[in-house]
Design a protein around this motif. Sequence first.
Motif, short mmCIF file in Angstrom:
data_model
loop_
_atom_site.label_atom_id
_atom_site.label_comp_id
_atom_site.label_asym_id
_atom_site.label_seq_id
_atom_site.Cartn_x
_atom_site.Cartn_y
_atom_site.Cartn_z
N GLU A 1 0.84 -1.19 0.00
CA GLU A 1 0.00 0.00 0.00
C GLU A 1 0.88 1.25 0.00
OE1 GLU A 1 -3.16 2.05 3.16
OE2 GLU A 1 -2.20 0.15 3.65
N CYS A 2 0.43 2.29 -0.67
CA CYS A 2 1.08 3.60 -0.62
C CYS A 2 0.39 4.43 0.45
CB CYS A 2 0.97 4.32 -1.96
SG CYS A 2 1.79 3.48 -3.30
N ILE A 3 1.17 5.00 1.34
CA ILE A 3 0.62 5.85 2.40
C ILE A 3 1.15 7.25 2.16
CG2 ILE A 3 0.51 6.23 4.88
CD1 ILE A 3 0.95 3.20 5.16
N GLY A 4 0.35 8.10 1.60
CA GLY A 4 0.78 9.44 1.23
C GLY A 4 1.75 9.36 0.05
N LYS A 5 2.63 10.36 -0.05
CA LYS A 5 3.60 10.37 -1.14
C LYS A 5 4.95 9.81 -0.74
CE LYS A 5 1.67 14.50 -3.29
NZ LYS A 5 1.93 15.88 -3.70
N GLN A 6 5.21 9.68 0.55
CA GLN A 6 6.55 9.36 1.01
C GLN A 6 6.67 8.04 1.76
OE1 GLN A 6 9.47 11.54 0.88
NE2 GLN A 6 8.26 12.37 -0.79
N ALA A 7 5.58 7.35 2.05
CA ALA A 7 5.64 6.13 2.87
C ALA A 7 4.95 4.97 2.15
CB ALA A 7 4.99 6.38 4.22
N TYR A 8 5.44 3.77 2.46
CA TYR A 8 4.91 2.56 1.84
C TYR A 8 4.80 1.46 2.88
CZ TYR A 8 6.00 4.92 -2.51
OH TYR A 8 6.04 5.83 -3.54
N ARG A 9 3.73 0.65 2.77
CA ARG A 9 3.56 -0.51 3.63
C ARG A 9 4.10 -1.73 2.88
NH1 ARG A 9 0.48 -0.77 7.86
NH2 ARG A 9 -0.82 0.96 7.16
N LEU A 10 4.97 -2.49 3.55
CA LEU A 10 5.60 -3.65 2.92
C LEU A 10 5.04 -4.95 3.49
CD1 LEU A 10 9.36 -2.61 2.90
CD2 LEU A 10 7.63 -2.22 1.16
N GLU A 11 5.11 -5.99 2.69
CA GLU A 11 4.75 -7.32 3.14
C GLU A 11 6.02 -7.96 3.71
OE1 GLU A 11 2.81 -11.41 1.29
OE2 GLU A 11 3.44 -9.80 -0.03
N LEU A 12 6.12 -8.00 5.05
CA LEU A 12 7.31 -8.52 5.72
C LEU A 12 7.11 -9.97 6.12
CD1 LEU A 12 8.17 -5.50 8.03
CD2 LEU A 12 9.17 -6.08 5.83
N VAL B 1 5.59 -0.05 7.90
CA VAL B 1 5.52 1.17 7.08
C VAL B 1 6.88 1.84 7.09
CG1 VAL B 1 4.44 3.41 6.80
CG2 VAL B 1 3.07 1.46 7.53
N PHE B 2 7.41 2.17 5.89
CA PHE B 2 8.75 2.73 5.77
C PHE B 2 8.74 3.96 4.88
CE2 PHE B 2 9.28 -1.76 6.59
CZ PHE B 2 10.19 -1.74 7.63
N HIS B 3 9.61 4.90 5.21
CA HIS B 3 9.81 6.09 4.40
C HIS B 3 10.53 5.68 3.12
CE1 HIS B 3 11.56 10.02 3.23
NE2 HIS B 3 10.41 10.47 3.71
N VAL B 4 10.35 6.45 2.07
CA VAL B 4 10.92 6.14 0.77
C VAL B 4 12.46 6.13 0.82
CG1 VAL B 4 10.95 8.50 -0.09
CG2 VAL B 4 10.67 6.63 -1.68
N SER B 5 13.07 6.83 1.77
CA SER B 5 14.53 6.87 1.86
C SER B 5 15.11 5.53 2.31
CB SER B 5 14.97 7.98 2.80
OG SER B 5 14.50 7.73 4.11
N TYR B 6 14.31 4.64 2.92
CA TYR B 6 14.77 3.33 3.34
C TYR B 6 14.61 2.27 2.26
CZ TYR B 6 15.36 4.82 8.14
OH TYR B 6 15.81 5.44 9.28
N LEU B 7 14.09 2.64 1.11
CA LEU B 7 13.76 1.66 0.08
C LEU B 7 14.59 1.88 -1.18
CD1 LEU B 7 9.89 1.86 0.40
CD2 LEU B 7 11.42 0.26 1.54
N ARG B 8 14.92 0.79 -1.86
CA ARG B 8 15.56 0.82 -3.17
C ARG B 8 14.81 -0.16 -4.06
NH1 ARG B 8 17.31 4.54 -1.25
NH2 ARG B 8 19.42 5.18 -0.85
N LYS B 9 14.81 0.12 -5.34
CA LYS B 9 14.14 -0.75 -6.29
C LYS B 9 14.80 -2.12 -6.29
CE LYS B 9 11.52 0.20 -9.86
NZ LYS B 9 10.98 1.15 -10.71
#
Length: 163
Positions: free
Chosen positions: A58-69, A79-87
């Motif tokens: 799920e996308c939460i706003g423009k800067q955060a994403y919910r991941l399937e852990l 839920v993680f900020h976009v700065s903690y994620l890489r493609k």
Amino acid sequence: MKAAQDRHKSYADKRRRPIQFEVGDMVMLKVSPWKGILQFGKKGKLSPCFVGPFKILECIGKQAYRLELPEELSGIHDVFHVSYLRKGLGKHEKTVPLAEVKLDKILRYIEEPEAILNERIVNLRNKIVDLVLVKWKHHRGPNWTWENKDEMKAKYPELFERP
């Protein structure tokens, strides 16, 4: 003052790279290693590594994403900020297998020593320091550092046992 601010903003905007993901994308999660020992009297700071890939739910706003852990990371908020994620495209060079590391609640894992490679004595002005060359587990790049022998022997006595 306004002209200087506008100029600074235009420079920043040219270098800014907007990162956006879609639901269903696979991403890598950045984790910070945390050495359990002091390196020459200060905390050691090592380069971050990536674990994963994980699916975006799920996308939460423009800067955060919910991941399937997975179940191993159930104690970590999903839920993680976009700065903690890489493609997550294929194998990343700094990827650490999730089965080999244990993460705490603030996404740190403890670097553990693997072996003692070498020893040396350093003469300083007022004292003599015994150092050992330690090889670290799961560390990408140069995975060895010179550490104080007494501190290493106190924390990891099993490394100094001779077979």
